[in-house]
Design a protein around this motif. Sequence first.
Motif, PDB file in Angstrom:
ATOM      1  N   VAL A   1       0.841  -1.206   0.000  1.00 49.96           N
ATOM      2  CA  VAL A   1       0.000   0.000   0.000  1.00 49.96           C
ATOM      3  C   VAL A   1       0.871   1.249   0.000  1.00 49.96           C
ATOM      4  O   VAL A   1       0.607   2.227  -0.711  1.00 49.96           O
ATOM      5  N   GLU A   2       1.948   1.215   0.797  1.00 48.98           N
ATOM      6  CA  GLU A   2       2.872   2.353   0.836  1.00 48.98           C
ATOM      7  C   GLU A   2       3.527   2.566  -0.521  1.00 48.98           C
ATOM      8  O   GLU A   2       3.715   3.710  -0.961  1.00 48.98           O
TER       9      GLU A   2
ATOM     10  N   ALA B   1       2.252   1.844  -3.459  1.00 51.48           N
ATOM     11  CA  ALA B   1       1.249   2.451  -4.347  1.00 51.48           C
ATOM     12  C   ALA B   1       1.102   3.938  -4.059  1.00 51.48           C
ATOM     13  O   ALA B   1       1.013   4.760  -4.988  1.00 51.48           O
ATOM     14  N   ARG B   2       1.088   4.312  -2.792  1.00 54.21           N
ATOM     15  CA  ARG B   2       0.926   5.728  -2.431  1.00 54.21           C
ATOM     16  C   ARG B   2       2.159   6.551  -2.786  1.00 54.21           C
ATOM     17  O   ARG B   2       2.059   7.777  -2.953  1.00 54.21           O
ATOM     18  N   ARG B   3       3.316   5.881  -2.919  1.00 57.33           N
ATOM     19  CA  ARG B   3       4.535   6.577  -3.319  1.00 57.33           C
ATOM     20  C   ARG B   3       4.657   6.706  -4.831  1.00 57.33           C
ATOM     21  O   ARG B   3       5.604   7.285  -5.339  1.00 57.33           O
ATOM     22  N   GLY B   4       3.701   6.140  -5.568  1.00 55.97           N
ATOM     23  CA  GLY B   4       3.707   6.303  -7.004  1.00 55.97           C
ATOM     24  C   GLY B   4       4.047   5.076  -7.807  1.00 55.97           C
ATOM     25  O   GLY B   4       4.078   5.137  -9.047  1.00 55.97           O
TER      26      GLY B   4
ATOM     27  N   ARG C   1       3.262   2.045  -9.834  1.00 54.08           N
ATOM     28  CA  ARG C   1       2.040   1.688 -10.543  1.00 54.08           C
ATOM     29  C   ARG C   1       1.996   0.212 -10.919  1.00 54.08           C
ATOM     30  O   ARG C   1       0.924  -0.386 -10.971  1.00 54.08           O
TER      31      ARG C   1
ATOM     32  N   SER D   1      -5.705  -4.826  -2.787  1.00 52.42           N
ATOM     33  CA  SER D   1      -5.263  -3.754  -1.895  1.00 52.42           C
ATOM     34  C   SER D   1      -4.356  -2.768  -2.612  1.00 52.42           C
ATOM     35  O   SER D   1      -4.441  -1.548  -2.405  1.00 52.42           O
TER      36      SER D   1
ATOM     37  N   ALA E   1      -5.183   1.245  -3.351  1.00 52.87           N
ATOM     38  CA  ALA E   1      -4.323   2.305  -2.835  1.00 52.87           C
ATOM     39  C   ALA E   1      -3.769   3.193  -3.949  1.00 52.87           C
ATOM     40  O   ALA E   1      -2.995   4.117  -3.676  1.00 52.87           O
ATOM     41  N   GLY E   2      -4.153   2.920  -5.199  1.00 50.95           N
ATOM     42  CA  GLY E   2      -3.714   3.762  -6.306  1.00 50.95           C
ATOM     43  C   GLY E   2      -2.806   3.084  -7.297  1.00 50.95           C
ATOM     44  O   GLY E   2      -2.426   3.694  -8.314  1.00 50.95           O
ATOM     45  N   GLY E   3      -2.425   1.829  -7.047  1.00 52.05           N
ATOM     46  CA  GLY E   3      -1.596   1.099  -7.988  1.00 52.05           C
ATOM     47  C   GLY E   3      -2.386   0.692  -9.221  1.00 52.05           C
ATOM     48  O   GLY E   3      -3.613   0.602  -9.189  1.00 52.05           O
TER      49      GLY E   3
END
Length: 361
Positions: A274-275, A277-280, A282, A309, A313-315
């Motif tokens: 998750v971290e 994904a949040r760091r960018g 992809r 997950s 989280a943005g991935g």
Amino acid sequence: MRPEPKLGVLLINLGTPAAPRAPEVRRYLREFLSDPRVLDIGAVGRWLLLNLVILPFRPARSAAAYRTVWGPDGSPLLHHSRQLTEALRVAMPDLEIELAMRYGEPSLQRGLDALKARGCDRIVAVPLYPQYASSSTGSTVEALYRAAGEPWNTPFLTIVPPFYDHPAFIDALARVGAPVLEDFRPDHVMFSFHGLPERQVKKSDPSGAHCLARPDCCDTIGLNNRNCYRAHCVATARALRDRLGLAREATSIAFQSRLGRTPWIQPFTDVALVELARRGVRRLAVFCPAFVADCLETLEEIGIRAAESFKAAGGEDLRLVPCLNDHPVWVNALATLIREAAPHPRALPILTDRPPATLSA
């Protein structure tokens, strides 16, 4: 005239429920978690935890998870282990080869009995856990010696040691993973290993002053951490990263499948992805080098839940790199481990179909 000793091989994996239903999962979990090397707490506390906290609730949840990966041939771990056994029989036809599970079926006793019936007095046992842990390798070796000691005429055992950084194992991982990375082109590669309670890592340290005492305790393996599971995992990841030619900053190590509230070794896979994904990040590729066969922990925990997950989280996408299963390079690597451990290696066939140095498929 003294008869020629007949050599047998016993491949051993951890085990699996007989069916993806709560009663079968409960039976499996009871055997697994009753092992004092797995739940290494006092007998009374282990009984209370197992019977009052775990078994009333976990079997139904685990059975539902198993159903998502259960195939026509049953449990993926048992299916892949059987295929590996058959492939190794073809590769090493002069040996008698059987499969056993530490928990569940086919049992260790069943495997030993099958080899004994074929006249095998000398047996090479292969615990299929690359990294040593008392809860896996240690438990298997203890149970194997106990089972082998029951008959009047005992077999003579040779145990293949942990192969976490053996060149043949690392090469097999790399050759299975390289085509996936080439096709997927990830931003980051994670090496996710099964987790372990911190207390079990510390108990493996005879000095009591090295393991988990400082951030770099796993960077090299010496006298005090030679049986440290976490140090073995770090060594596997480092060797695989170098074999694949990956930049250090483009990879990370994490640990999955923690259970309960006691401290487990970190970083945790579910938190780390998750971290990322949040760091960018992809596109994330995940190796699971603690498992040689795809199973619930790889296919469901990483391939399904972790992927969901990561995307939430943005991935963009998470790709699970398949385990070694019965890939030909793993069959050859396993044959190498057996040849090296066998009491009479000159009597074993030398495979000529060795994997080439290139990482191409």
